[in-house]
Design a protein around this motif. Structure first.
Motif, short mmCIF file in Angstrom:
data_model
loop_
_atom_site.label_atom_id
_atom_site.label_comp_id
_atom_site.label_asym_id
_atom_site.label_seq_id
_atom_site.Cartn_x
_atom_site.Cartn_y
_atom_site.Cartn_z
N GLY A 84 7.66 -16.01 -12.93
CA GLY A 84 8.45 -15.99 -14.16
C GLY A 84 8.14 -14.83 -15.08
N GLU A 85 7.05 -14.06 -14.79
CA GLU A 85 6.75 -12.90 -15.62
C GLU A 85 7.71 -11.75 -15.30
OE1 GLU A 85 2.82 -15.02 -14.90
OE2 GLU A 85 4.50 -14.35 -13.67
N SER A 86 7.74 -10.79 -16.20
CA SER A 86 8.46 -9.56 -15.92
C SER A 86 7.58 -8.69 -15.03
CB SER A 86 8.77 -8.81 -17.21
OG SER A 86 7.56 -8.35 -17.82
N PRO A 87 8.15 -7.76 -14.27
CA PRO A 87 7.32 -6.83 -13.50
C PRO A 87 6.35 -6.04 -14.37
CG PRO A 87 9.58 -6.76 -12.71
CD PRO A 87 9.59 -7.61 -13.95
N GLU A 88 6.77 -5.74 -15.60
CA GLU A 88 5.89 -4.99 -16.50
C GLU A 88 4.65 -5.82 -16.86
OE1 GLU A 88 9.88 -3.37 -16.52
OE2 GLU A 88 9.17 -5.40 -16.93
N ALA A 89 4.85 -7.13 -17.09
CA ALA A 89 3.71 -8.00 -17.41
C ALA A 89 2.81 -8.18 -16.20
CB ALA A 89 4.21 -9.36 -17.90
N THR A 90 3.41 -8.26 -15.01
CA THR A 90 2.63 -8.36 -13.78
C THR A 90 1.76 -7.12 -13.59
OG1 THR A 90 4.31 -9.74 -12.72
CG2 THR A 90 2.78 -8.58 -11.27
N GLU A 91 2.37 -5.96 -13.77
CA GLU A 91 1.62 -4.71 -13.63
C GLU A 91 0.46 -4.66 -14.61
OE1 GLU A 91 2.15 0.08 -14.42
OE2 GLU A 91 3.94 -1.11 -13.96
N GLN A 92 0.71 -5.01 -15.86
CA GLN A 92 -0.35 -4.95 -16.86
C GLN A 92 -1.50 -5.88 -16.50
OE1 GLN A 92 0.81 -5.09 -20.96
NE2 GLN A 92 -1.22 -5.71 -21.66
N ALA A 93 -1.18 -7.08 -16.03
CA ALA A 93 -2.23 -8.04 -15.69
C ALA A 93 -3.12 -7.52 -14.56
CB ALA A 93 -1.61 -9.38 -15.30
N VAL A 94 -2.50 -6.97 -13.52
CA VAL A 94 -3.27 -6.48 -12.38
C VAL A 94 -4.06 -5.22 -12.75
CG1 VAL A 94 -3.11 -5.53 -10.05
CG2 VAL A 94 -1.73 -7.51 -10.68
N VAL A 95 -3.44 -4.31 -13.45
CA VAL A 95 -4.13 -3.07 -13.82
C VAL A 95 -5.26 -3.36 -14.81
CG1 VAL A 95 -3.89 -0.77 -14.84
CG2 VAL A 95 -2.12 -1.65 -13.30
N GLN B 118 0.83 -1.20 0.00
CA GLN B 118 0.00 0.00 0.00
C GLN B 118 0.87 1.25 0.00
OE1 GLN B 118 -2.63 -0.84 3.33
NE2 GLN B 118 -4.30 -1.28 1.95
N GLY B 119 0.62 2.10 -0.97
CA GLY B 119 1.42 3.31 -1.12
C GLY B 119 2.52 3.19 -2.15
N MET B 120 2.91 1.94 -2.49
CA MET B 120 3.93 1.77 -3.53
C MET B 120 3.39 2.23 -4.88
SD MET B 120 5.67 -1.97 -2.97
CE MET B 120 6.73 -2.36 -1.58
N SER B 121 4.29 2.68 -5.73
CA SER B 121 3.91 2.95 -7.12
C SER B 121 3.67 1.61 -7.82
CB SER B 121 5.02 3.71 -7.83
OG SER B 121 6.17 2.87 -7.99
N ALA B 122 3.02 1.66 -8.98
CA ALA B 122 2.75 0.43 -9.72
C ALA B 122 4.03 -0.33 -10.08
CB ALA B 122 1.92 0.73 -10.97
N PRO B 123 5.08 0.33 -10.55
CA PRO B 123 6.32 -0.42 -10.81
C PRO B 123 6.90 -1.06 -9.54
CG PRO B 123 6.36 1.65 -11.99
CD PRO B 123 5.17 1.71 -11.08
N GLU B 124 6.74 -0.38 -8.41
CA GLU B 124 7.27 -0.92 -7.15
C GLU B 124 6.50 -2.15 -6.70
OE1 GLU B 124 9.07 3.23 -5.21
OE2 GLU B 124 6.99 2.64 -4.81
N TRP B 125 5.13 -2.07 -6.67
CA TRP B 125 4.40 -3.24 -6.21
C TRP B 125 4.46 -4.37 -7.24
CZ3 TRP B 125 0.79 -4.66 -9.60
CH2 TRP B 125 -0.06 -3.73 -10.20
N ALA C 18 7.07 -5.19 -9.05
CA ALA C 18 8.32 -5.89 -8.80
C ALA C 18 8.22 -6.75 -7.55
CB ALA C 18 9.46 -4.87 -8.66
N TYR C 19 7.58 -6.23 -6.51
CA TYR C 19 7.40 -6.97 -5.26
C TYR C 19 6.54 -8.21 -5.51
CZ TYR C 19 5.98 -7.77 -0.35
OH TYR C 19 5.73 -8.31 0.88
N LEU C 20 5.41 -8.04 -6.20
CA LEU C 20 4.50 -9.14 -6.46
C LEU C 20 5.15 -10.20 -7.35
CD1 LEU C 20 1.72 -10.51 -6.40
CD2 LEU C 20 0.95 -8.88 -8.16
#
Length: 223
Positions: free
Chosen positions: A62-73, A44-51, A53-55
């Motif tokens: 095995g996904e990239s952080p960018e793919a993770t962000e896109q899936a959640v958003v 909570q409070g992290m930017s999308a790139p930060e969370w 990467a954490y997630l």
């Protein structure tokens, strides 16, 4: 007394914190990881790139952080389109009346497409003179970067701004920016005592916050 207001979005304007948690939990579960309250609190409070990467690291999918962000958003955008992200009671009046007295901005941890989508969907985008996503600054909350950027876009010194927040890291970020902090504690995700202590004014409902903001802005106009 104050020349501008900077609002958070998730948990202040819209009921959405639980949806972020729901999507993070589902993403991790699909990859065999058990997401819990501690992980949500950390994000909570992290930017999308930060969370993202954490997630990604937590789920080891095995996904990239960018793919993770896109899936959640993508999931959040779908929830918005389904009408699952409502304005909180009193939020519309709070925003409109504050904007009638002084320039207002948004300083959110949400990614840009969620900020724009939520404000347009609910027809309140025209009230905001500036919006900043923490993905657009160096560090997410609790660092003050997103609040300082919002104040800069308004052309108002941070110390002359009121900031409305609900979460621990948001309260800490607004205080670190030197703003006068107004708290609407999220009952589902109550802020830590040290974060809440930074607030000049705390209320459980938006009507009380609206009245406080207007009184401070009107006092500023008379000064």
């Amino acid at each position: 007394m104050a020349d501008a207001v900077v609002f958070d979005m998730d948990g202040v304007l819209v009921e959405s914190e639980h949806l972020w948690e729901e999507l993070w939990t589902a993403f991790a579960a699909e990859r065999g990881a058990a997401w819990g309250p501690e992980q949500t609190k950390n994000c909570q409070g992290m930017s999308a790139p930060e969370w993202a990467a954490y997630l990604t690291e937590f789920a080891s999918g095995g996904e990239s952080p960018e793919a993770t962000e896109q899936a959640v958003v993508d999931g959040m955008v779908h929830a918005l389109e389904q009408g699952r992200i409502d304005l909180l009671p009193g939020a519309r009046a709070m925003v409109a009346e504050a904007a009638a007295c002084a320039p207002i901005a948004l300083a959110s941890s949400a990614p840009r497409r969620m900020i724009d989508g939520v404000l347009v969907h609910h027809g309140i985008d025209h009230h905001f003179k500036a919006t900043v996503s923490s993905a657009e600054v160096a560090h997410g909350k609790p660092s003050p970067d997103v609040y300082l950027a919002a104040a800069a876009k308004l052309g108002v010194p941070a110390e002359d701004c009121l900031a409305v927040e609900d979460s621990s890291n948001g309260l800490r970020a607004a205080a670190a920016a030197g703003m006068t902090v107004v708290a609407i504690p999220n009952p589902q995700y109550p802020p830590a005592a040290d974060a809440l202590a930074a607030a000049r004014f705390t209320a459980a409902d938006h009507d009380a916050v609206r009245r406080y903001l207007i009184s401070r802005l009107k006092e500023g106009d008379r000064a």
